[in-house]
Design a protein around this motif. Structure first.
Motif, PDB file in Angstrom:
ATOM      1  N   LEU A 147       0.816  -1.211   0.000  1.00  0.00           N
ATOM      2  CA  LEU A 147       0.000   0.000   0.000  1.00  0.00           C
ATOM      3  C   LEU A 147       0.853   1.266   0.000  1.00  0.00           C
ATOM      4  O   LEU A 147       1.948   1.279   0.567  1.00  0.00           O
ATOM      5  CB  LEU A 147      -0.904   0.014   1.234  1.00  0.00           C
ATOM      6  CG  LEU A 147      -2.099  -0.929   1.180  1.00  0.00           C
ATOM      7  CD1 LEU A 147      -2.744  -1.035   2.546  1.00  0.00           C
ATOM      8  CD2 LEU A 147      -3.110  -0.448   0.146  1.00  0.00           C
TER       9      LEU A 147
ATOM     10  N   ASP B   9       1.067   5.506  -8.562  1.00  0.00           N
ATOM     11  CA  ASP B   9       1.328   5.203  -7.154  1.00  0.00           C
ATOM     12  C   ASP B   9       2.500   6.013  -6.599  1.00  0.00           C
ATOM     13  O   ASP B   9       2.410   6.607  -5.538  1.00  0.00           O
ATOM     14  CB  ASP B   9       1.631   3.711  -6.971  1.00  0.00           C
ATOM     15  CG  ASP B   9       0.352   2.890  -6.800  1.00  0.00           C
ATOM     16  OD1 ASP B   9      -0.661   3.463  -6.352  1.00  0.00           O
ATOM     17  OD2 ASP B   9       0.377   1.690  -7.122  1.00  0.00           O
TER      18      ASP B   9
ATOM     19  N   ASN C  79      -8.014   0.625   3.992  1.00  0.00           N
ATOM     20  CA  ASN C  79      -8.159  -0.818   3.973  1.00  0.00           C
ATOM     21  C   ASN C  79      -8.167  -1.321   2.537  1.00  0.00           C
ATOM     22  O   ASN C  79      -8.996  -0.868   1.744  1.00  0.00           O
ATOM     23  CB  ASN C  79      -9.531  -1.144   4.561  1.00  0.00           C
ATOM     24  CG  ASN C  79      -9.414  -2.068   5.722  1.00  0.00           C
ATOM     25  OD1 ASN C  79      -8.444  -2.832   5.810  1.00  0.00           O
ATOM     26  ND2 ASN C  79     -10.388  -2.006   6.610  1.00  0.00           N
ATOM     27  N   LEU C  80      -7.304  -2.263   2.216  1.00  0.00           N
ATOM     28  CA  LEU C  80      -7.323  -2.800   0.860  1.00  0.00           C
ATOM     29  C   LEU C  80      -8.435  -3.840   0.747  1.00  0.00           C
ATOM     30  O   LEU C  80      -8.465  -4.806   1.502  1.00  0.00           O
ATOM     31  CB  LEU C  80      -5.970  -3.434   0.530  1.00  0.00           C
ATOM     32  CG  LEU C  80      -5.863  -4.104  -0.832  1.00  0.00           C
ATOM     33  CD1 LEU C  80      -6.036  -3.095  -1.952  1.00  0.00           C
ATOM     34  CD2 LEU C  80      -4.535  -4.829  -0.982  1.00  0.00           C
ATOM     35  N   ILE C  81      -9.343  -3.637  -0.194  1.00  0.00           N
ATOM     36  CA  ILE C  81     -10.424  -4.595  -0.379  1.00  0.00           C
ATOM     37  C   ILE C  81     -10.120  -5.556  -1.520  1.00  0.00           C
ATOM     38  O   ILE C  81     -10.346  -6.746  -1.434  1.00  0.00           O
ATOM     39  CB  ILE C  81     -11.758  -3.866  -0.656  1.00  0.00           C
ATOM     40  CG1 ILE C  81     -12.156  -3.054   0.582  1.00  0.00           C
ATOM     41  CG2 ILE C  81     -12.866  -4.852  -1.014  1.00  0.00           C
ATOM     42  CD1 ILE C  81     -13.399  -2.245   0.423  1.00  0.00           C
ATOM     43  N   GLU C  82      -9.576  -5.003  -2.571  1.00  0.00           N
ATOM     44  CA  GLU C  82      -9.345  -5.846  -3.732  1.00  0.00           C
ATOM     45  C   GLU C  82      -8.325  -5.206  -4.651  1.00  0.00           C
ATOM     46  O   GLU C  82      -8.267  -3.977  -4.748  1.00  0.00           O
ATOM     47  CB  GLU C  82     -10.682  -5.980  -4.502  1.00  0.00           C
ATOM     48  CG  GLU C  82     -10.645  -6.973  -5.618  1.00  0.00           C
ATOM     49  CD  GLU C  82     -11.919  -6.957  -6.458  1.00  0.00           C
ATOM     50  OE1 GLU C  82     -12.831  -6.155  -6.166  1.00  0.00           O
ATOM     51  OE2 GLU C  82     -11.961  -7.730  -7.419  1.00  0.00           O
ATOM     52  N   ARG C  83      -7.530  -6.029  -5.307  1.00  0.00           N
ATOM     53  CA  ARG C  83      -6.626  -5.490  -6.324  1.00  0.00           C
ATOM     54  C   ARG C  83      -6.843  -6.286  -7.610  1.00  0.00           C
ATOM     55  O   ARG C  83      -6.863  -7.507  -7.589  1.00  0.00           O
ATOM     56  CB  ARG C  83      -5.185  -5.618  -5.845  1.00  0.00           C
ATOM     57  CG  ARG C  83      -4.204  -5.018  -6.809  1.00  0.00           C
ATOM     58  CD  ARG C  83      -2.847  -4.877  -6.205  1.00  0.00           C
ATOM     59  NE  ARG C  83      -2.744  -3.708  -5.341  1.00  0.00           N
ATOM     60  CZ  ARG C  83      -1.994  -3.669  -4.241  1.00  0.00           C
ATOM     61  NH1 ARG C  83      -1.316  -4.709  -3.861  1.00  0.00           N
ATOM     62  NH2 ARG C  83      -1.916  -2.568  -3.546  1.00  0.00           N
ATOM     63  N   LYS C  84      -7.070  -5.541  -8.686  1.00  0.00           N
ATOM     64  CA  LYS C  84      -7.287  -6.219  -9.964  1.00  0.00           C
ATOM     65  C   LYS C  84      -6.092  -5.920 -10.845  1.00  0.00           C
ATOM     66  O   LYS C  84      -5.902  -4.776 -11.251  1.00  0.00           O
ATOM     67  CB  LYS C  84      -8.559  -5.690 -10.647  1.00  0.00           C
ATOM     68  CG  LYS C  84      -9.807  -5.761  -9.781  1.00  0.00           C
ATOM     69  CD  LYS C  84     -10.976  -5.069 -10.478  1.00  0.00           C
ATOM     70  CE  LYS C  84     -12.098  -4.797  -9.489  1.00  0.00           C
ATOM     71  NZ  LYS C  84     -13.127  -3.882  -9.990  1.00  0.00           N
ATOM     72  N   GLU C  85      -5.277  -6.924 -11.094  1.00  0.00           N
ATOM     73  CA  GLU C  85      -4.119  -6.687 -11.952  1.00  0.00           C
ATOM     74  C   GLU C  85      -4.408  -7.244 -13.327  1.00  0.00           C
ATOM     75  O   GLU C  85      -5.105  -8.225 -13.480  1.00  0.00           O
ATOM     76  CB  GLU C  85      -2.874  -7.329 -11.339  1.00  0.00           C
ATOM     77  CG  GLU C  85      -2.654  -6.749  -9.961  1.00  0.00           C
ATOM     78  CD  GLU C  85      -1.221  -6.783  -9.494  1.00  0.00           C
ATOM     79  OE1 GLU C  85      -0.326  -7.051 -10.310  1.00  0.00           O
ATOM     80  OE2 GLU C  85      -1.013  -6.530  -8.302  1.00  0.00           O
ATOM     81  N   ARG C  86      -3.886  -6.554 -14.295  1.00  0.00           N
ATOM     82  CA  ARG C  86      -4.132  -6.946 -15.668  1.00  0.00           C
ATOM     83  C   ARG C  86      -2.790  -7.105 -16.360  1.00  0.00           C
ATOM     84  O   ARG C  86      -1.968  -6.204 -16.316  1.00  0.00           O
ATOM     85  CB  ARG C  86      -4.925  -5.824 -16.359  1.00  0.00           C
ATOM     86  CG  ARG C  86      -5.970  -6.252 -17.299  1.00  0.00           C
ATOM     87  CD  ARG C  86      -6.795  -5.073 -17.816  1.00  0.00           C
ATOM     88  NE  ARG C  86      -6.198  -3.769 -17.614  1.00  0.00           N
ATOM     89  CZ  ARG C  86      -5.223  -3.261 -18.339  1.00  0.00           C
ATOM     90  NH1 ARG C  86      -4.733  -3.937 -19.363  1.00  0.00           N
ATOM     91  NH2 ARG C  86      -4.725  -2.074 -18.073  1.00  0.00           N
TER      92      ARG C  86
END
Ligand SMILES: Cc1cc2nc3c(=O)[nH]c(=O)nc-3n(C[C@H](O)[C@H](O)[C@H](O)COP(=O)(O)OP(=O)(O)OC[C@H]3O[C@@H](n4cnc5c(N)ncnc54)[C@H](O)[C@@H]3O)c2cc1C
Ligand SMILES: Nc1ncnc2c1ncn2[C@@H]1O[C@H](COP(=O)(O)O)[C@@H](O)[C@H]1O
Lengths: 291, 254
Positions: free
Chosen positions: A49, A72, A153-160
């Motif tokens: 984060l 980032d 709070n990290l809920i989700e990370r979508k990497e492509r």
């Protein structure tokens, strides 16, 4: 002079290249994985984060901190500088050091180039593609255990996974909003394949319509490309897009509007409807290839 | 909800003349920095949903135009907080961030949410929201392309180069938004005229006791790249033949 470089693994070699060009006594690099870079110390830390990156980087000692100009790290760099109350410059394309730190960067969406100077210590994000990567082995490697209490709070990370790196493409066929519907991309793909080209686009095509993935959008917030040929189809030529292709050797544009701004920045400006030109061009190239 | 929308007034780079490599910056008209329209829109939408008020915070770091300020207010902000003065002129995001934080204190505004654009159209340093958050010790989420307010928390999706990140952010917080988040409304002429009557608090920067490292602008010039600019017109056959000729010349088709 002590430079701390922090980056995702892929940009690290270019950042270390930029740091080396300033001939510091010490270079320390921080990344999430082991990378072969010639630094005095490589610190590997499991940082995810921006809150944690900011905490860890604010604790390091440095005269100059270099970070890549990714979304980032632009946040992290600004935060580290503000937390410490020191200078911050972003998107540097050239760096110089003679007591004070000098950096050149784009302004007004690329319409201009400015040179700024400030005092050390400073945090600078750099346009990594403007610097040559270096490789080698770090003199020492350290692992840093991270304890950080993030505010978010990290809920989700979508990497492509990126499907292409356009910065290396030799020939590019690029489309803009002159294209009426997604299905019409087929003829653009066909033309590209006949020319051995990659397909690129303007930001609305990827960000708003989602017809093509983000890494195919060229411009200020997208990729900077330098192909031999940039064929711009149905693109108006707004400055934020133009900065992405202006290092192309030859620019050919097709546009129905005789006054489109792209006419000013192309070598060949074709005033025509893409729906007439593209099919005919495909046919003609086929014919010549066949004979 | 006490909401603050940060907006910058900038020279319009799309209408900025140049003579050779001399960039005639101050001959360009003034506009609201592009993505700040999305920031104002988002602030106003949240207010419309949850109640409260929107303060438009503007530090006059560059050009100023009363009509453009009114246009920004007319998008639905309730009042303006303006910081002016010689010492805030020029690009220095840390100084601008300090100015906003201190001006809000002096104004007696305790924001639940501060909304900025992802980056300004002249500098695009994307620094200010992150810096405001640090100075105020607030959580921050930058490059937000999707947002939901839920029980004193935000659920945001950050749009990044290689994908996205969904975060839960407790309020009070600072966010910056990308242009994908909404479609900014365009105020009517009448709304713009009426916006002149909205409350405006102007603060002189010299009274804010700002301390910051300086950044000096050494040089600015236009980016020039000469192109051939040959115009190709005619029947479809004619233009296609010329394109093919060029492609052959360049060795793309053989
Ligand atoms: C901070 C910021 C960053 C940005 N970053 C980027 C970036 O990195 N990359 C980017 O691309 N944009 C970026 N933009 C957006 C940019 O300002 C423009 O909005 C965008 O580039 C316009 O895309 P376009 O040319 O496809 O669309 P338009 O401007 O709508 O142009 C469409 C063109 O197609 C022509 N046309 C229409 N029909 C036909 C036809 N049948 N045949 C031929 N021509 C036709 C029209 O005459 C017109 O010129 C950014 C904007 C901001 C504010
Ligand atoms: N002078 C200013 N006054 C008010 N808001 C600003 C100012 N400068 C920047 N901002 C805000 O901060 C965002 C990022 O700006 P920047 O850090 O300059 O890229 C902008 O989109 C605005 O929302």
């Amino acid at each position: 002079m002590r430079i701390v470089v922090a980056s995702d693994p892929s940009n690290l070699p270019k950042l270390v290249g930029a740091a080396k060009s300033l001939s510091p006594e010490v270079i320390e690099a921080i990344s999430t994985e082991r990378v072969s870079v010639p630094v005095d110390k490589l610190v590997i830390a499991d940082l995810r984060l921006n809150d944690c990156w900011t905490d860890v980087l604010s604790e390091r000692e440095f005269d100059l901190m270099l970070l890549p100009s990714t979304r980032d790290f632009k946040e992290v760099g600004a935060r580290v500088a503000a937390r410490k109350g020191i200078s911050y410059l972003s998107d540097a394309q050239e760096l110089g050091l003679s007591g004070r730190l000098a950096a050149t960067r784009m302004v007004f969406s690329g319409r201009g180039v400015e040179k700024l100077e400030t005092s050390l210590p400073a945090v600078v994000t750099i346009d990594a593609d403007s610097f040559e990567p270096v490789s080698g082995e770090p003199s020492s490697v350290d692992e840093l255990g991270v304890s950080c209490s993030p505010k978010v709070n990290l809920i989700e990370r979508k990497e492509r996974e990126a499907e292409v790196d356009l910065s290396k493409a030799e020939i590019i066929v690029s489309v803009g909003r002159g294209l009426k519907k997604k299905e019409d991309l087929e003829m653009i793909r066909e033309l590209a394949s006949l020319l051995g080209a990659e397909v690129a686009c303007t930001r609305p095509i990827s960000a708003d319509f989602k017809w093509l993935p983000e890494e195919r959008h060229v411009g200020m917030t997208g990729v900077r490309v330098k192909p031999k040929i940039y064929l711009a189809i149905g693109i108006s030529g707004q400055i934020q897009h133009v900065v992405g292709f202006r290092d192309a050797e030859t620019v050919i544009a097709v546009n129905t509007d005789p006054d489109a701004p792209i006419s000013e920045v192309s070598d060949y400006f074709v005033v025509a409807d893409l729906y007439e030109v593209v099919p005919k061009l495909i046919e003609e190239i086929r014919r010549r290839k066949g004979s | 909800m006490e909401i603050v929308a940060c907006a910058k007034l900038v020279y319009d780079e799309t209408q900025m003349p140049a003579e050779g490599d001399r960039l005639l910056v101050d001959q360009a008209p003034v506009k609201i920095s592009d993505i700040d329209r999305n920031a104002i829109e988002e602030a106003v939408r949240i207010k419309e949903e949850l109640g409260g008020r929107v303060t438009l915070a503007v530090v006059v770091t560059g050009p100023f135009d009363e009509t453009i300020l009114k246009e920004a207010l007319a998008m639905g902000a309730d009042r303006a907080l303006l910081v002016e003065g010689e010492i805030v002129k020029g690009h220095n995001p840390y100084r601008t961030a300090l100015a906003i934080v201190k001006a809000l204190e002096r104004d007696g505004t305790k924001p639940d949410l501060i909304v900025c654009g992802e980056g300004s159209s002249d500098q695009y340093s994307c620094a200010l929201p992150a810096m405001i958050a640090e100075i105020m010790s607030l959580p921050v989420a930058t490059f937000v392309g999707r947002l939901e307010v839920k029980d004193n928390k935000l659920i945001v999706e950050r749009y990044l180069e290689g994908g996205s990140e969904v975060l839960e952010v407790p309020l009070p917080a600072v966010i910056s938004v990308t242009s994908e988040i909404n479609e900014p409304r365009i105020p009517t002429v009448l709304q713009i005229m009426k916006a002149g009557k909205k409350e405006k608090n102007s603060v002189d920067a010299s009274e804010l006791d700002l301390r910051f490292p300086t950044i000096d602008l050494v040089e600015i010039r236009a980016y020039v790249r000469e192109r051939r600019r040959e115009r190709i017109e005619g029947s479809v056959e004619e233009v296609v033949n010329r394109i093919v000729e060029v492609l052959e010349e360049k060795g793309v088709i053989r």
